[in-house]
Design an enzyme around this catalytic site. Structure first.
Site, PDB file in Angstrom:
ATOM      1  N   GLU A 149       3.999 -13.260   2.916  1.00 39.67           N
ATOM      2  CA  GLU A 149       5.142 -13.292   3.854  1.00 39.67           C
ATOM      3  C   GLU A 149       6.379 -12.634   3.260  1.00 39.67           C
ATOM      4  OE1 GLU A 149       5.695 -17.248   5.507  1.00 39.67           O
ATOM      5  OE2 GLU A 149       3.540 -17.605   5.579  1.00 39.67           O
ATOM      6  N   ASN A 185      -1.944 -21.397   1.273  1.00 40.90           N
ATOM      7  CA  ASN A 185      -0.723 -20.582   1.372  1.00 40.90           C
ATOM      8  C   ASN A 185       0.507 -21.443   1.066  1.00 40.90           C
ATOM      9  OD1 ASN A 185       0.454 -18.005   2.203  1.00 40.90           O
ATOM     10  ND2 ASN A 185       1.233 -19.079   4.017  1.00 40.90           N
ATOM     11  N   GLU A 220       1.722 -24.789   3.029  1.00 42.50           N
ATOM     12  CA  GLU A 220       2.886 -25.564   2.543  1.00 42.50           C
ATOM     13  C   GLU A 220       2.645 -27.075   2.465  1.00 42.50           C
ATOM     14  OE1 GLU A 220       6.392 -24.338   4.812  1.00 42.50           O
ATOM     15  OE2 GLU A 220       5.568 -22.325   4.950  1.00 42.50           O
ATOM     16  N   ASP A 255       9.606 -10.975   2.476  1.00 44.27           N
ATOM     17  CA  ASP A 255      10.840 -10.419   3.037  1.00 44.27           C
ATOM     18  C   ASP A 255      11.973 -10.748   2.085  1.00 44.27           C
ATOM     19  OD1 ASP A 255      11.465 -13.102   3.732  1.00 44.27           O
ATOM     20  OD2 ASP A 255      11.069 -12.797   5.857  1.00 44.27           O
ATOM     21  N   HIS A 262       9.339 -15.294   0.429  1.00 42.59           N
ATOM     22  CA  HIS A 262      10.592 -15.108   1.169  1.00 42.59           C
ATOM     23  C   HIS A 262      11.703 -15.168   0.120  1.00 42.59           C
ATOM     24  CE1 HIS A 262       8.746 -15.540   5.106  1.00 42.59           C
ATOM     25  NE2 HIS A 262       8.096 -16.604   4.660  1.00 42.59           N
TER      26      HIS A 262
HETATM   27  O1  9MR Z   1       8.432 -16.657  11.514  1.00 43.03           O
HETATM   28  C1  9MR Z   1       7.897 -17.821  12.102  1.00 43.03           C
HETATM   29  C2  9MR Z   1       8.770 -18.262  13.272  1.00 43.03           C
HETATM   30  O2  9MR Z   1       8.677 -17.295  14.307  1.00 43.03           O
HETATM   31  C3  9MR Z   1       8.311 -19.621  13.782  1.00 43.03           C
HETATM   32  O3  9MR Z   1       9.242 -20.089  14.730  1.00 43.03           O
HETATM   33  C4  9MR Z   1       8.167 -20.629  12.657  1.00 43.03           C
HETATM   34  C5  9MR Z   1       7.541 -21.923  13.145  1.00 43.03           C
HETATM   35  O4  9MR Z   1       6.234 -21.748  13.585  1.00 43.03           O
HETATM   36  O5  9MR Z   1       7.346 -20.111  11.627  1.00 43.03           O
HETATM   37  C6  9MR Z   1       7.814 -18.917  11.051  1.00 43.03           C
HETATM   38  O6  9MR Z   1       6.890 -18.494  10.051  1.00 43.03           O
HETATM   39  C7  9MR Z   1       6.757 -19.327   8.927  1.00 43.03           C
HETATM   40  C8  9MR Z   1       5.310 -19.264   8.491  1.00 43.03           C
HETATM   41  O7  9MR Z   1       4.467 -19.632   9.561  1.00 43.03           O
HETATM   42  C9  9MR Z   1       5.050 -20.164   7.293  1.00 43.03           C
HETATM   43  N1  9MR Z   1       5.964 -19.856   6.210  1.00 43.03           N
HETATM   44  C10 9MR Z   1       7.366 -19.801   6.551  1.00 43.03           C
HETATM   45  C11 9MR Z   1       7.580 -18.840   7.722  1.00 43.03           C
HETATM   46  C12 9MR Z   1       9.057 -18.680   8.039  1.00 43.03           C
HETATM   47  O8  9MR Z   1       9.604 -19.895   8.450  1.00 43.03           O
END
Ligand code: 9MR
Length: 369
Positions: free
Chosen positions: A277, A208, A160, A279, A244
């Site tokens: 990812e 990513n 990101e 969902d 997402h």
């Molecule tokens: O699902 C993840 C959550 O448990 C964490 O608190 C958060 C911060 O580290 O990250 C979430 O996963 C993210 C992923 O690493 C990158 N893309 C977005 C995802 C959802 O926020």
């Protein structure tokens, strides 16, 4: 007295009976094999994000091992878990994920080495100089990638880094103070891909990104960046499309066509695409229940995304962000207003979304034209 049925009544009965038999046969055909068995025939990995603390729950671990051929640590390989303080590398949680995957012949994706968000306070508030920060990050690559070399087959090297206009986001790593390429656009991203390749030359290296799944300004910028990297020999092997998706306002045929077009142009560069990812979150009431229609729409979205991936031979992995509605980041993130985003319900029963994914995997990749 013999009563004779009206011929139409007879055929209606027959029609209903045949429908019941057909539905029963379909139900027994659908999903006799697991997602991972179906995916294997298509040469695609089917993965999911996992949290090590849940591996001790039998329903969680048995569903995971049965249905998926790939795992990614949802958080366990991020800075905030691996690096509690500047001197420590805490690999315990990540290693648990690796052990589980190896015990069940699953591939392991690594996530993520560079992200401007969710870094530990000691790092973000450490007032490091550019030179010091660059040394810290370079060392992180060497320690983490070498620790998991031969185990993690593909890494999200950068996560990101672009905003919705396709501009490089301000961040610790880019320009606050950055690792030495402040104001030079994607040059810092290029630098870390070079470090990654040195640290583990066998690993596949991915960029990513979120909200650049279909065609838009952000995905145009990702495309331009990776095209430039490929042309100049920067070591990059793929792009991760997070996916997402909120079902509310999506035009399903339009979004799947747009995702397909984006996958097609990226893979035409000789890059792999992983859906990383996936969902599909739904609005839920105070008891966490969605509207029944939304579950059907959700299944259609899952179906469309899986189909869009299978249509491009270079799309080699489909991964959901968790697999059971019992555990998902969506609930806490939306303060309980959304949820039910995954293919299994809270009791580990497959939902319509699961069946849609299964059916697409079982139909296989379309023949090349
Ligand atoms: O699902 C993840 C959550 O448990 C964490 O608190 C958060 C911060 O580290 O990250 C979430 O996963 C993210 C992923 O690493 C990158 N893309 C977005 C995802 C959802 O926020």
């Amino acid at each position: 007295m013999i009563t004779r049925k009206h011929p139409q009544e007879n055929s209606l009965f027959e029609y209903l009976w045949r429908s019941v038999v057909f539905a029963a046969v379909m139900a027994s055909v659908c999903c006799a094999q697991s997602l991972r068995q179906e995916a294997e025939h298509d040469g695609v990995l089917i993965g999911t994000a996992v949290r090590p603390s849940q591996l001790s729950e039998t329903a969680y671990s048995s569903t995971l091992a049965r249905e998926f051929s790939m795992v990614e640590a949802e958080d366990a390989m991020k800075w905030w878990v691996l690096r509690p303080d500047p001197a420590t590398y805490d690999f315990r949680q990540g290693d648990e994920v690796v052990r589980f995957a190896q015990a069940h012949q699953m591939k392991i994706r690594g996530h993520c080495l560079v992200w401007g968000r969710y870094n530990p306070d000691w790092l973000t508030q450490g007032h490091y100089t550019t030179r010091h920060l660059s040394r810290l990050l370079h060392e992180h690559f060497n320690r983490v990638m070498k620790h998991y070399a031969g185990q993690v087959f593909a890494w999200d090297v950068v996560n990101e880094a672009l905003d919705e206009n396709g501009e490089v986001r301000d961040s610790l790593w880019y320009n606050q103070p950055g690792i030495g390429w402040s104001g030079k656009g994607t040059a810092y991203i290029e630098q870390v891909f070079r470090w990654a390749h040195k640290a583990d030359p066998q690993a596949l290296l991915f960029y990513n990104e979120a909200e650049g799944e279909g065609l838009n300004r952000k995905s145009d910028a990702v495309y331009a960046m990776v095209k430039d990297f490929k042309r100049r020999g920067v070591p990059i092997h793929g792009v991760g499309l997070q996916m997402h998706i909120p079902t509310l306002d999506v035009d399903i045929p339009a979004i799947t066509a747009s995702v397909f077009a984006n996958i097609a142009r990226l893979t035409a560069l000789g890059l792999q695409v992983h859906i990383t990812e996936l969902d599909v979150s739904l609005p839920v009431d105070s008891r966490g229940t969605p509207r029944p229609d939304d579950l059907t729409r959700q299944a259609d979205v899952y179906r469309g995304i899986v189909r869009a991936c299978l249509k491009s031979p270079g799309c080699t992995a489909i991964q959901t962000w968790g697999f059971t509605d019992k555990y998902s980041w969506i609930g806490s993130h939306s303060h309980g207003t959304r949820g039910q985003a995954l293919p299994f319900d809270r009791g580990y029963q497959p939902k319509s979304a699961y069946r849609a994914v299964w059916e697409e995997l079982s139909a296989g990749r379309p023949a090349a034209h």
